[in-house]
Write an enzyme that holds these catalytic residues in place. Structure first.
Site, mmCIF file in Angstrom:
data_model
loop_
_atom_site.group_PDB
_atom_site.id
_atom_site.type_symbol
_atom_site.label_atom_id
_atom_site.label_comp_id
_atom_site.label_asym_id
_atom_site.label_seq_id
_atom_site.Cartn_x
_atom_site.Cartn_y
_atom_site.Cartn_z
ATOM 1 N N HIS A 42 0.900 -0.985 0.105
ATOM 2 C CA HIS A 42 0.060 -0.088 0.012
ATOM 3 C C HIS A 42 0.853 1.399 0.334
ATOM 4 O O HIS A 42 1.794 1.348 0.185
ATOM 5 C CB HIS A 42 -0.859 0.232 1.650
ATOM 6 N N HIS A 127 5.411 5.743 -0.974
ATOM 7 C CA HIS A 127 6.610 4.701 -1.641
ATOM 8 C C HIS A 127 5.773 3.706 -1.463
ATOM 9 O O HIS A 127 4.859 3.555 -0.324
ATOM 10 C CB HIS A 127 7.482 5.209 -1.252
#
Length: 182
Positions: A42, A127
């Site tokens: 995620h 990220h």
């Protein structure tokens, strides 16, 4: 003890497939203590930590009243890291830091401040964490190569985000408990 939560964007199934392959290749040269389950991949929008049910309910009710940015497409990749290049403490997939994502983050942050969730001082670095807590090995990013799977960039459509509850003793660890459509 109160449950711990965060808001995030779940990696799409095709992104999970590519990043699972990155993990497989990475595991040949590095031995991390923690590998992110592909189901848990995620982009974190906001980490909340511990929170009472009462505060979480009020926060969610406020978020449900809001208009969100329209859906958008993000670029995921190339690979990156936190720490030192040769032995990074975190190995990750970079995520394009574009205006709709920043607007989404800002909106979640501003609303959270009303309920005691402070905005982070550090700059937002979107990220997807693949592995963390390096034990041994040398990063493939530190080796010279003309072409690498870790240089690949993929597209991912974002049309919703979630509130996730963290279950530290389970795998996968993150349970989507509330969905917000864009």
């Amino acid at each position: 003890m109160s449950a711990h939560y965060f808001f995030g964007i779940k990696a799409s199934s095709h992104i999970q497939k590519y990043l699972k392959e990155w993990q497989r290749i990475l595991s040949k040269s590095m031995d991390y203590k923690v590998w992110t389950d592909p189901e848990d991949l995620h982009i974190t929008i906001k980490f909340l930590g511990g929170c009472s049910d009462e505060i979480m309910k009020a926060y969610l009710n406020e978020l449900k009243k809001q208009d969100w940015p329209e859906s958008f497409t993000l670029k995921v990749g190339p690979a990156g890291y936190f720490g030192q290049l040769v032995k990074p403490r975190v190995f990750l997939a970079e995520v394009e830091n574009i205006t709709p994502l920043l607007m989404l983050k800002d909106q979640v942050d501003r609303t959270g401040e009303k309920f005691g969730f402070k905005k982070e001082n550090r700059k937002f670095h979107p990220h997807i964490t693949l592995a963390k807590k390096n034990a041994e090995g040398d990063s493939p990013l530190s080796k010279e190569a003309n072409s690498s799977v870790f240089d690949e960039v993929y597209s991912m459509r974002v049309d919703h985000f979630y509130l996730f509850r963290i279950h530290p003793d389970q795998n996968p660890k993150y349970e989507a408990v509330e969905k917000f459509d864009l």
